[in-house]
Design a protein around this motif. Structure first.
Motif, mmCIF file in Angstrom:
data_model
loop_
_atom_site.group_PDB
_atom_site.id
_atom_site.type_symbol
_atom_site.label_atom_id
_atom_site.label_comp_id
_atom_site.label_asym_id
_atom_site.label_seq_id
_atom_site.Cartn_x
_atom_site.Cartn_y
_atom_site.Cartn_z
ATOM 1 N N THR A 283 16.548 49.317 10.791
ATOM 2 C CA THR A 283 16.771 50.617 11.361
ATOM 3 C C THR A 283 18.063 50.181 11.939
ATOM 4 O O THR A 283 18.382 49.099 12.355
ATOM 5 C CB THR A 283 15.663 51.193 12.074
ATOM 6 N N TYR A 284 18.850 51.497 12.105
ATOM 7 C CA TYR A 284 20.186 51.206 13.122
ATOM 8 C C TYR A 284 19.738 51.084 14.287
ATOM 9 O O TYR A 284 20.403 50.016 15.026
ATOM 10 C CB TYR A 284 20.906 52.773 12.813
ATOM 11 N N GLU A 285 18.630 51.317 14.881
ATOM 12 C CA GLU A 285 18.139 51.282 16.207
ATOM 13 C C GLU A 285 17.954 49.786 16.475
ATOM 14 O O GLU A 285 18.311 49.277 17.398
ATOM 15 C CB GLU A 285 17.121 52.425 16.591
ATOM 16 N N LYS A 286 17.183 49.232 15.742
ATOM 17 C CA LYS A 286 16.931 47.669 15.732
ATOM 18 C C LYS A 286 18.073 46.780 15.512
ATOM 19 O O LYS A 286 18.336 46.109 16.322
ATOM 20 C CB LYS A 286 15.939 47.495 14.702
ATOM 21 N N SER B 297 21.268 47.660 15.866
ATOM 22 C CA SER B 297 22.444 47.862 16.763
ATOM 23 C C SER B 297 22.384 47.047 18.221
ATOM 24 O O SER B 297 23.209 46.763 18.890
ATOM 25 C CB SER B 297 22.741 49.335 17.083
#
Length: 180
Positions: free
Chosen positions: A36-39, A41
């Motif tokens: 995921t982007y959250e992970k 980033s």
């Protein structure tokens, strides 16, 4: 659109990071990528440096990028070597060595320009060029709802093998190309 296909260089980790984060913000990212982007980033620079150095070295992994004449990265894919006797990501024991293409992404403005097929050509040439292990099969997985990617893979010569796996985002189809 003019572009060049080449392998990444270790010092290009900031560009690897930027392109990966862009990919993870694509509308199909939740079904296209296992990250995921959250992970991604919040990963430290050392993560991106190591990831890029490994892909630049090209022994067990190789990342190819397509760049325009100004040096802007338009797309990328990564090829992983899977050894015979090892377990793959989904826990299946591999009978023979093969390569596995992951992280395929082409920026929206470069889609339909021939960039994706050129990236696949580079991945296949690298795979077929390996001598240890010798590769006779290249595979990738695509989510059952990702029709755009399925069409792109078919245009690049990949065919469904009949193998499916259940992943976090749903069912994935294995697509393969076998050496002639």
């Amino acid at each position: 659109m003019q572009f060049t296909i080449r392998a990444v260089r270790a010092e290009e980790w900031p560009l690897v990071k930027e392109l990966r984060l862009a990919a993870l913000q694509d509308p199909v990212a939740p079904i296209a990528f296992l990250e995921t982007y959250e992970k991604a980033s919040v990963q430290p620079d050392s993560f991106w440096q190591g990831r890029t150095a490994d892909a630049a070295e090209g022994r067990t992994v190789r990342q190819f990028i397509g760049e325009d004449g100004a040096g802007r990265w338009l797309g990328s894919l990564t090829v992983l070597v899977e050894q015979a006797g090892a377990e793959d990501y989904f826990g299946h024991l591999l009978e023979a060595a093969q390569t596995h293409i992951v992280g395929v992404f082409v920026r929206p403005e470069a889609r339909g320009t021939g960039l994706a097929p050129a990236l696949f050509d580079a991945a296949l040439a690298w795979s077929w060029g390996l001598s240890e292990p010798k590769i006779d099969r290249v595979r990738l997985y695509v989510h059952e709802d990702n029709a755009r990617a399925q069409a792109m893979y078919a245009k690049a010569g990949f065919r469904r093998s009949g193998v499916t796996v259940d992943a976090a985002a749903g069912r994935e189809f294995e697509y393969v190309v076998e050496r002639d």
